[in-house]
Design a protein around this motif. Structure first.
Motif, PDB file in Angstrom:
ATOM      1  N   GLU A  96      22.846  -8.637 -15.362  1.00  0.00           N
ATOM      2  CA  GLU A  96      22.171  -9.881 -15.018  1.00  0.00           C
ATOM      3  C   GLU A  96      23.090 -11.112 -15.796  1.00  0.00           C
ATOM      4  O   GLU A  96      23.334 -11.985 -14.965  1.00  0.00           O
ATOM      5  CB  GLU A  96      21.002  -9.919 -15.831  1.00  0.00           C
ATOM      6  N   HIS A 111      19.136 -17.669  -9.863  1.00  0.00           N
ATOM      7  CA  HIS A 111      17.955 -17.227  -9.539  1.00  0.00           C
ATOM      8  C   HIS A 111      17.330 -17.822  -8.395  1.00  0.00           C
ATOM      9  O   HIS A 111      17.620 -19.064  -7.929  1.00  0.00           O
ATOM     10  CB  HIS A 111      17.135 -17.589 -10.748  1.00  0.00           C
ATOM     11  N   MET A 126      19.622  -8.874  -9.403  1.00  0.00           N
ATOM     12  CA  MET A 126      18.839  -9.163 -10.521  1.00  0.00           C
ATOM     13  C   MET A 126      17.530  -8.818 -10.506  1.00  0.00           C
ATOM     14  O   MET A 126      16.916  -8.425 -11.604  1.00  0.00           O
ATOM     15  CB  MET A 126      18.929 -10.792 -10.723  1.00  0.00           C
TER      16      MET A 126
END
Length: 328
Positions: A96, A111, A126
């Motif tokens: 990550e 993200h 992720m």
């Protein structure tokens, strides 16, 4: 100045769990590197300095890793399950973090970003990693909850910490679904390439608090996620603090009294975590609570105070660890 005690402590810590402690060391170096990036790189992404996310994640991962390494070191027997779970946590957190840094170098969001096939692949990896992290942490938590860590108070501290931390990790899944605006954009061909958000009621990247960047204009699901995860460190540290105070405050000397206080604190902490989650889901900034939020917080505070009074006033037997504490 005699540095031998410190050196001995560091050598002991290094042997707690090698993969997790290596990750802790790497993340501390990464935090320093990210701090340097904050100084030399003036790029901004979603309203915040671009290296702020790598810095925050490095610090958070380091704290998370060292806490689990310490708890694993206290287990009398390191089963294959424990060893495999620790290695898995190390691997997925490393993956990550690498993706976060890669995307920062590219100047892209890590993200919720599905703008290109590459971005979508990174975010998918992720997402899978976090799911694997959740399972591995759950397995370690089950082992930890079933183990006795020294005194009764210490055991309660670890058990409460790991359970609340699991709730905090689970709060992260609330960020993954598309928002109403994103769903609408998919229907009217204005989709911007982002699925999910940490802000509620406002777009990601708006005004935020210093350092944390938590939204000051809407709800922010990163708050309960952070508060919950770091119960893993809070409750063992609280147990240590209560034990230190017990040398000066006789009422805290019985192990059972400190354990009851930790249970009360655990209940209050969990209630606050629920309140923060509810507040975020209503799109309300943490720094601008409404009357209902403040009233609920007031009820929690009163309940915790009442619980603390009960814990201190309820008689506890004189125990062996109390006599040892007094003798020391």
């Amino acid at each position: 100045m005699n540095t031998e005690p410190l050196a001995k402590t560091l050598r002991g810590a290094a042997s707690w769990n090698r993969p997790l402690m290596v990750l802790t060391g790497v993340m501390l170096v990464a935090a320093l590197g990210s701090a340097l990036g904050l100084v030399v790189d003036d790029r901004v992404l979603t309203g915040a300095p671009i290296w702020l996310k790598p810095f925050k994640f490095a610090v958070s991962i380091a704290l998370y890793s060292i806490a689990w390494a310490w708890m694993i070191s206290l287990l009398p027997r390191k089963s294959r399950l424990v060893t495999a779970s620790a290695a898995t946590i190390t691997a997925v957190l490393a993956v990550e973090y690498v993706i976060i840094v890669v995307q920062v170098v590219r100047g892209k969001r890590s993200h919720f970003n599905v703008q290109t096939p590459f971005d979508s692949a990174m975010f998918s990896i992720m997402g899978v990693s976090i799911g694997v992290l959740w399972v591995a942490t759950l397995l370690l938590s089950i082992v930890a909850v079933r183990h006795k860590f020294g005194s009764y108070a210490d055991t309660i501290a670890v058990r409460v910490g790991v359970v609340v931390a699991m709730l905090g990790i689970s709060a992260g899944f609330l960020m993954l679904g598309p928002t109403s605006d994103q769903l609408a954009s998919m229907k009217n061909d204005t989709f911007q390439g982002f699925v999910g958000a940490h802000s509620v009621g406002v777009p990601d990247g708006g005004p935020g608090l210093p350092v944390t960047d938590w939204s000051t204009t809407g709800g922010d699901l990163r708050i309960p996620h952070f508060v919950g995860m770091h119960a893993l460190q809070f409750f063992p540290l609280l147990a240590i603090a209560l034990l230190a105070l017990a040398t000066r405050i006789p009422a805290l000397r019985p192990d059972r009294v400190r354990a009851r206080l930790l249970m009360v604190a655990g209940g209050g902490y969990t209630a606050v975590l629920g309140l923060l989650t509810w507040q975020a889901l209503r799109g309300q900034p943490m720094v601008h609570p409404d009357g209902l939020t403040l009233a609920t917080l007031g009820v929690i505070v009163v309940a915790v105070v009442a619980g603390g009074v009960w814990a201190l006033r309820t008689p506890a037997p004189v125990e062996a660890d109390e006599r040892e504490l007094v003798a020391a």
